[in-house]
Design an enzyme around this catalytic site. Sequence first.
Site, PDB file in Angstrom:
ATOM      1  N   ASP A  83     -14.827  30.626  16.589  1.00  0.00           N
ATOM      2  CA  ASP A  83     -14.651  29.221  16.953  1.00  0.00           C
ATOM      3  C   ASP A  83     -13.405  29.032  17.812  1.00  0.00           C
ATOM      4  O   ASP A  83     -13.386  28.182  18.718  1.00  0.00           O
ATOM      5  CB  ASP A  83     -14.557  28.370  15.686  1.00  0.00           C
ATOM      6  CG  ASP A  83     -14.436  26.893  15.992  1.00  0.00           C
ATOM      7  OD1 ASP A  83     -15.301  26.358  16.703  1.00  0.00           O
ATOM      8  OD2 ASP A  83     -13.465  26.267  15.528  1.00  0.00           O
ATOM      9  N   ASP A  86     -14.174  30.057  21.762  1.00  0.00           N
ATOM     10  CA  ASP A  86     -15.089  29.405  22.705  1.00  0.00           C
ATOM     11  C   ASP A  86     -14.363  28.526  23.720  1.00  0.00           C
ATOM     12  O   ASP A  86     -14.719  28.490  24.892  1.00  0.00           O
ATOM     13  CB  ASP A  86     -16.204  28.629  21.983  1.00  0.00           C
ATOM     14  CG  ASP A  86     -15.665  27.572  21.024  1.00  0.00           C
ATOM     15  OD1 ASP A  86     -14.428  27.383  20.963  1.00  0.00           O
ATOM     16  OD2 ASP A  86     -16.475  26.937  20.321  1.00  0.00           O
ATOM     17  N   ASP A 104     -19.923  22.236  20.163  1.00  0.00           N
ATOM     18  CA  ASP A 104     -18.854  22.769  19.322  1.00  0.00           C
ATOM     19  C   ASP A 104     -18.611  21.877  18.112  1.00  0.00           C
ATOM     20  O   ASP A 104     -18.491  22.358  16.980  1.00  0.00           O
ATOM     21  CB  ASP A 104     -17.574  22.914  20.154  1.00  0.00           C
ATOM     22  CG  ASP A 104     -16.440  23.534  19.360  1.00  0.00           C
ATOM     23  OD1 ASP A 104     -16.606  24.663  18.859  1.00  0.00           O
ATOM     24  OD2 ASP A 104     -15.384  22.896  19.217  1.00  0.00           O
ATOM     25  N   ASP A 108     -19.295  22.827  14.256  1.00  0.00           N
ATOM     26  CA  ASP A 108     -18.155  22.720  13.339  1.00  0.00           C
ATOM     27  C   ASP A 108     -18.543  22.030  12.042  1.00  0.00           C
ATOM     28  O   ASP A 108     -18.105  22.422  10.958  1.00  0.00           O
ATOM     29  CB  ASP A 108     -17.010  21.951  14.004  1.00  0.00           C
ATOM     30  CG  ASP A 108     -16.225  22.805  14.984  1.00  0.00           C
ATOM     31  OD1 ASP A 108     -16.458  24.032  15.029  1.00  0.00           O
ATOM     32  OD2 ASP A 108     -15.382  22.242  15.713  1.00  0.00           O
TER      33      ASP A 108
END
Length: 224
Positions: A83, A86, A104, A108
């Site tokens: 994470d 990215d 994203d 998440d």
Amino acid sequence: MSESWVSRLLASLERGASLQDVARSASFVSVLGKAAAILARTGITPNMMTLMSLVPALLSGVFAAYGALGWATLFLLLSGVFDMLDGPLARSTGTVSRYGALLDSTVDRITDAAPLLGLIVLYATSGWMAVVPAFTLLAAYTVSYVRARCEGLKVQLPPLWMRRGDRMALIAVAMLLSFLSPALTLVGIALTGILSVLAAADALRVARNVIDARGPDTRPDAAP
């Protein structure tokens, strides 16, 4: 005196107190940038990296459900590494996009829930114990919702505290505490939930101050 102490504490938290600040340090950003440059040469896109972070997060939930909390922690941390990459990868390849930001944020939310859902399954046969990770899951989503809603209302919040990285770190530590005592895991998860509730309440307090300072909004779409 107590009011002064509380005021100083709230002011400090409002400025931002987060483990995520470490990820913004020059040395750490440099390391992430170098890793992103290497990944860029492999053809992996930022969106692919975002989706890749979902796999270890789901595995974390599965292992947590079976009580293998060491493995659950390992996969949760691995998901966090993906994470973190990215964004730098998107900047390195010049492919920053609003859709990437949306993807994203969506992923998440799933990765936030996965380990806690696993813990709910783990404690499902223990009665009230399952309420602890369920409470923490709800509290974590409340923090995220308040911040997201403020963005939608164009209410600029300061950094504040108990951001996503902090919650994930506390959950990871709580699961590792199972090696000392299973009860400590529940205590750690409960503490994460309580801090999240307090952080959400503080975010609402700050948002109200910002809105009041801005004055009444007379736009037609201002109503909820």
